[in-house]
Enzyme design. Structure first.
Site, PDB file in Angstrom:
ATOM      1  CD  GLU A  24      -2.744  -1.439   2.381  1.00  0.00           C
ATOM      2  OE1 GLU A  24      -2.776  -0.522   3.242  1.00  0.00           O
ATOM      3  OE2 GLU A  24      -3.390  -2.498   2.495  1.00  0.00           O
ATOM      4  NE  ARG A  63      -3.333  -7.802   4.414  1.00  0.00           N
ATOM      5  CZ  ARG A  63      -4.213  -6.803   4.459  1.00  0.00           C
ATOM      6  NH1 ARG A  63      -4.311  -5.975   3.439  1.00  0.00           N
ATOM      7  NH2 ARG A  63      -4.986  -6.626   5.506  1.00  0.00           N
ATOM      8  CG  ASN A  70      -3.418  -3.110  10.830  1.00  0.00           C
ATOM      9  OD1 ASN A  70      -2.917  -2.406  11.714  1.00  0.00           O
ATOM     10  ND2 ASN A  70      -4.541  -2.758  10.206  1.00  0.00           N
ATOM     11  NE  ARG A  71      -6.732  -8.172  10.299  1.00  0.00           N
ATOM     12  CZ  ARG A  71      -6.638  -7.135   9.483  1.00  0.00           C
ATOM     13  NH1 ARG A  71      -5.805  -6.130   9.783  1.00  0.00           N
ATOM     14  NH2 ARG A  71      -7.347  -7.076   8.371  1.00  0.00           N
ATOM     15  CG  HIS A 116      -3.834   0.994   6.215  1.00  0.00           C
ATOM     16  ND1 HIS A 116      -3.301  -0.274   6.146  1.00  0.00           N
ATOM     17  CD2 HIS A 116      -3.687   1.401   7.502  1.00  0.00           C
ATOM     18  CE1 HIS A 116      -2.850  -0.633   7.337  1.00  0.00           C
ATOM     19  NE2 HIS A 116      -3.074   0.375   8.179  1.00  0.00           N
ATOM     20  CE1 TYR A 164      -7.461  -4.584  11.765  1.00  0.00           C
ATOM     21  CE2 TYR A 164      -9.634  -5.468  11.291  1.00  0.00           C
ATOM     22  CZ  TYR A 164      -8.601  -4.606  10.986  1.00  0.00           C
ATOM     23  OH  TYR A 164      -8.714  -3.756   9.910  1.00  0.00           O
ATOM     24  NE  ARG A 168      -6.350   2.254  13.245  1.00  0.00           N
ATOM     25  CZ  ARG A 168      -6.475   1.391  12.253  1.00  0.00           C
ATOM     26  NH1 ARG A 168      -5.423   1.094  11.505  1.00  0.00           N
ATOM     27  NH2 ARG A 168      -7.637   0.808  11.995  1.00  0.00           N
ATOM     28  CD  GLU A 178      -8.396   0.984   4.178  1.00  0.00           C
ATOM     29  OE1 GLU A 178      -8.085   0.017   3.467  1.00  0.00           O
ATOM     30  OE2 GLU A 178      -8.803   0.878   5.346  1.00  0.00           O
TER      31      GLU A 178
END
Length: 271
Positions: A24, A63, A70-71, A116, A164, A168, A178
């Site tokens: 991204e 990714r 991010n999880r 994002h 999730y 951040r 985003e």
């Protein structure tokens, strides 16, 4: 959604994350630019730190490397003993938590903006994780008004079973930004310009807040996540439908029963 009271303490430390997902590219480009010349993101009395969160994924333009960064900012992963056997992103999450946290502590950064892109045509979107956060509601209202007439949507993600542990989330105030549509691994000038403006207005709001400006009660419209609906799938678990051309690349809209769709029924091409 309305807001009345905002935070009492001034904002001192802000981070801008790019490359949480390495393909991204808008956030990656902006953060690298600001690392070389951060004049436009500096505000008096405010520490603003641009940061590439997943450099290995950025280098590969993918990714993630082992798992989605991010999880994994949950207590279990952040509390694991550091080891080379851990997935790269779990180790990276612990490093980021050390630099910008610790999560849920007084020492954590005040605000993290996580940048994002999406392939969806959702335009400028601000992601809110707590509907009771008056400070961020005021900030989002300010950004929306500053961007007008360009639309800016607010996406609320506080559903307990669908939320999730984001990158951040280690900050006191977590802000997801985003912007789309933009294909993965591609950089579009118009999308970059929109994201750049969103950060500018956000930092201006923080500066005004720190200067003691009062913000009257405000209201914002939000899109609230209720459930996730998967594509229809066949017996092998493969996707068995595609988005209808009348809906493809459309903006955020309400769906209704009976709208046209396309389903592939066999391998001969009949649908």
């Amino acid at each position: 959604m309305t807001s009345c009271h905002v935070a009492d303490d001034p904002i001192k430390k802000v981070a801008i994350f790019g490359g949480t997902h390495g393909n991204e590219l808008t956030g990656v480009f902006l953060v690298k630019h600001w690392l070389e010349n951060g004049t436009e993101i500096q505000r008096t009395g405010l520490e603003v730190k641009p940061f590439i969160t997943n450099p290995r994924a950025v280098k590969k333009c993918t990714r993630y490397v082992d798992c989605d960064l991010n999880r994994v900012f949950d207590p279990e992963n952040l509390g694991k003993k550091m080891s080379e056997d851990l997935p790269y992103e779990v180790r990276r999450a612990q490093e980021i938590n050390h630099l910008f946290g610790p999560k849920d502590s007084e020492d954590s950064y005040d605000i993290i903006f996580d940048l994002h892109n999406t392939t969806s045509n959702m335009g400028c979107t601000l992601i809110l994780e707590d509907s009771r956060n008056d400070f961020l509601i005021q900030m989002f209202h300010y950004i929306k008004m500053s961007l007008a007439p360009l639309p800016c949507y607010v996406y609320l993600t506080e559903h307990p079973s669908l939320k999730y542990a984001t990158t951040r989330s280690i900050a006191k105030y977590a802000v997801g930004i985003e912007v789309g549509p933009q294909p993965q691994g591609v950089l579009r000038a118009d999308i970059l310009d929109q994201m750049r403006k969103m950060i500018k207005h956000a930092l201006d709001f923080i500066h005004n807040f720190n200067e003691g400006k009062e913000f009257p009660p405000c209201a914002i419209e939000v899109y609230k996540i209720m459930e996730k609906v998967d594509y229809p799938r066949n017996k092998s678990g493969e996707i068995a439908a595609i988005i209808h051309p009348k809906l493809q690349m459309g903006e955020i809209r309400a769906l209704q029963l009976g709208l046209p769709g396309i389903r592939w029924s066999d391998r001969s091409g009949h649908h």
